[in-house]
Design an enzyme around this catalytic site. Structure first.
Site, PDB file in Angstrom:
ATOM      1  N   ASN A  89       0.801  -1.221   0.000  1.00 32.34           N
ATOM      2  CA  ASN A  89       0.000   0.000   0.000  1.00 32.34           C
ATOM      3  C   ASN A  89       0.839   1.279   0.000  1.00 32.34           C
ATOM      4  O   ASN A  89       0.396   2.300  -0.526  1.00 32.34           O
ATOM      5  CB  ASN A  89      -0.923  -0.030   1.230  1.00 32.34           C
ATOM      6  N   TYR A 154       4.014   8.832 -11.413  1.00 33.91           N
ATOM      7  CA  TYR A 154       3.067   8.034 -10.621  1.00 33.91           C
ATOM      8  C   TYR A 154       2.316   7.028 -11.497  1.00 33.91           C
ATOM      9  O   TYR A 154       2.169   5.854 -11.133  1.00 33.91           O
ATOM     10  CB  TYR A 154       2.092   9.010  -9.951  1.00 33.91           C
ATOM     11  N   LYS A 158       2.349   3.006 -11.178  1.00 30.71           N
ATOM     12  CA  LYS A 158       1.110   2.272 -10.896  1.00 30.71           C
ATOM     13  C   LYS A 158       0.736   1.317 -12.031  1.00 30.71           C
ATOM     14  O   LYS A 158       0.160   0.256 -11.791  1.00 30.71           O
ATOM     15  CB  LYS A 158      -0.027   3.255 -10.589  1.00 30.71           C
TER      16      LYS A 158
HETATM   17  P1  NAD Z   1      -1.159   8.666   2.352  1.00 23.24           P
HETATM   18  O1  NAD Z   1      -0.134   9.651   1.918  1.00 23.24           O
HETATM   19  O2  NAD Z   1      -2.198   9.098   3.317  1.00 23.24           O
HETATM   20  O3  NAD Z   1      -0.479   7.344   2.918  1.00 23.24           O
HETATM   21  C1  NAD Z   1       0.631   6.756   2.315  1.00 23.24           C
HETATM   22  C2  NAD Z   1       1.334   5.924   3.346  1.00 23.24           C
HETATM   23  O4  NAD Z   1       2.505   5.361   2.759  1.00 23.24           O
HETATM   24  C3  NAD Z   1       1.783   6.755   4.557  1.00 23.24           C
HETATM   25  O5  NAD Z   1       1.541   6.006   5.736  1.00 23.24           O
HETATM   26  C4  NAD Z   1       3.263   6.903   4.325  1.00 23.24           C
HETATM   27  O6  NAD Z   1       4.007   7.068   5.520  1.00 23.24           O
HETATM   28  C5  NAD Z   1       3.597   5.582   3.657  1.00 23.24           C
HETATM   29  N1  NAD Z   1       4.849   5.617   2.925  1.00 23.24           N
HETATM   30  C6  NAD Z   1       5.232   6.501   1.972  1.00 23.24           C
HETATM   31  N2  NAD Z   1       6.481   6.214   1.561  1.00 23.24           N
HETATM   32  C7  NAD Z   1       6.892   5.125   2.264  1.00 23.24           C
HETATM   33  C8  NAD Z   1       8.067   4.353   2.269  1.00 23.24           C
HETATM   34  N3  NAD Z   1       9.096   4.651   1.480  1.00 23.24           N
HETATM   35  N4  NAD Z   1       8.131   3.283   3.109  1.00 23.24           N
HETATM   36  C9  NAD Z   1       7.099   2.953   3.920  1.00 23.24           C
HETATM   37  N5  NAD Z   1       5.960   3.676   3.951  1.00 23.24           N
HETATM   38  C10 NAD Z   1       5.857   4.743   3.137  1.00 23.24           C
HETATM   39  O7  NAD Z   1      -1.825   8.162   1.003  1.00 23.24           O
HETATM   40  P2  NAD Z   1      -3.069   7.182   0.720  1.00 23.24           P
HETATM   41  O8  NAD Z   1      -4.029   7.963  -0.057  1.00 23.24           O
HETATM   42  O9  NAD Z   1      -3.492   6.500   1.958  1.00 23.24           O
HETATM   43  O10 NAD Z   1      -2.374   6.159  -0.302  1.00 23.24           O
HETATM   44  C11 NAD Z   1      -2.224   4.767  -0.043  1.00 23.24           C
HETATM   45  C12 NAD Z   1      -2.000   4.060  -1.354  1.00 23.24           C
HETATM   46  O11 NAD Z   1      -3.145   4.232  -2.189  1.00 23.24           O
HETATM   47  C13 NAD Z   1      -0.831   4.617  -2.167  1.00 23.24           C
HETATM   48  O12 NAD Z   1      -0.150   3.564  -2.812  1.00 23.24           O
HETATM   49  C14 NAD Z   1      -1.490   5.502  -3.173  1.00 23.24           C
HETATM   50  O13 NAD Z   1      -0.706   5.680  -4.328  1.00 23.24           O
HETATM   51  C15 NAD Z   1      -2.756   4.731  -3.442  1.00 23.24           C
HETATM   52  N6  NAD Z   1      -3.836   5.522  -4.021  1.00 23.24           N
HETATM   53  C16 NAD Z   1      -4.400   6.556  -3.355  1.00 23.24           C
HETATM   54  C17 NAD Z   1      -5.435   7.281  -3.942  1.00 23.24           C
HETATM   55  C18 NAD Z   1      -6.114   8.427  -3.261  1.00 23.24           C
HETATM   56  O14 NAD Z   1      -6.957   9.071  -3.891  1.00 23.24           O
HETATM   57  N7  NAD Z   1      -5.818   8.736  -2.008  1.00 23.24           N
HETATM   58  C19 NAD Z   1      -5.857   6.939  -5.233  1.00 23.24           C
HETATM   59  C20 NAD Z   1      -5.269   5.876  -5.885  1.00 23.24           C
HETATM   60  C21 NAD Z   1      -4.260   5.166  -5.265  1.00 23.24           C
END
Ligand code: NAD
Length: 246
Positions: A89, A154, A158
């Site tokens: 994630n 990104y 992905k």
């Molecule tokens: P967020 O920024 O709230 O959380 C991301 C998490 O990843 C955080 O806990 C951060 O500390 C952790 N992280 C980042 N880099 C890291 C590393 N090098 N090692 C370990 N942990 C690390 O974002 P989110 O929205 O909760 O995103 C979670 C996942 O969902 C991501 O992969 C993101 O790309 C994907 N995503 C999110 C959305 C959205 O709209 N929020 C949409 C599509 C995909």
């Protein structure tokens, strides 16, 4: 539904990762919550799980670092012994239009969102192949399917995750290991909260269900794919996006 199973969730300190960790634990799994820098937030996730009567461990490590990932999996092997569920994630954004995007912005996103997934997949595969059991769920994005202006880094990462998912589903299928991806649409988290209001309003217009998603919307899909109810599903990409990608 997941009693007796052990799950490792990367980036579990907040946002979608926290919702996934909490939902897996609610369904009976023991959850190892990976975090990189934010110990306090990770501790909160752990407390939510424990207050609900669940089991959780915290495990610090940067998924973009091969040696950190090696150390984390060594810890899992020594302390938890097995690994039934891996949720890749952790992810970051460094958005910019291509002419402005720096090499650093490109590399940081590839290192975390693509290489980080590869490192975790490699170690988890070794454990799961020996166990002859495993459920892997990779969090991709709608951006990796349809593209999104400002996100060449990104969307490349992905889309790469989707390719890895399909290849690994084929490589691991004979040992009872399912590998799937989820492509979230626009989810309310720290990743999206800072976007300009006009961008959010435009995005909302493209969502048939007329709302942004919540972490729990993704978490419920993860629980399903992590369960034996999804045992005949592998190599798939499940969009959880309110219909955005139709
Ligand atoms: P967020 O920024 O709230 O959380 C991301 C998490 O990843 C955080 O806990 C951060 O500390 C952790 N992280 C980042 N880099 C890291 C590393 N090098 N090692 C370990 N942990 C690390 O974002 P989110 O929205 O909760 O995103 C979670 C996942 O969902 C991501 O992969 C993101 O790309 C994907 N995503 C999110 C959305 C959205 O709209 N929020 C949409 C599509 C995909």
């Amino acid at each position: 539904m997941l009693e007796g199973k052990t799950a490792f969730v990367t980036g579990g300190s907040r946002g979608i990762g926290r919702a996934i960790a909490v939902a897996l634990a609610k369904n009976g799994a023991t959850v190892i919550i990976n975090y990189c820098g934010s110990f306090e937030a990770a501790k909160e996730t752990e407390e939510i799980i424990k207050n609900n009567g669940g089991m959780a461990y915290l495990l610090q490590g940067d998924v973009a670092s091969s040696s950190d990932v090696e150390r984390m999996f060594a810890w899992i092997a020594e302390n938890v012994k097995r690994l039934d569920i891996l949720v890749n994630n952790a992810g970051i954004t460094r958005d910019n239009l291509i002419l402005k995007m720096t090499d650093e912005e490109y590399s940081q996103v590839i290192d975390t969102n693509l290489k980080g997934v590869f490192y975790c997949l490699k170690h988890a595969s070794r454990v799961m192949l020996k166990q002859r059991y495993g459920k892997i769920i990779n969090i991709s994005s709608i951006s990796g399917i349809h593209g999104n202006p400002g996100q060449v880094n990104y969307s490349a990462a992905k889309a790469g995750v989707i390719g890895m998912t399909k290849t690994l589903a084929r490589e691991l299928s004979s040992r009872n290991i399912n590998v799937n991806a989820i492509a979230p649409g626009y989810i309310n988290t720290d990743m999206t909260v800072h976007l300009k209001e006009e961008i959010k309003a435009k995005a909302l217009e493209t969502i048939p269900l007329k709302r942004f998603g919540e972490g729990e919307d993704i978490a419920e899909a993860v629980v399903f794919l992590a369960s034996d109810k999804a045992s005949y599903i592998t190599g798939q990409v499940l969009s959880v996006d309110g219909g955005m990608g139709i």
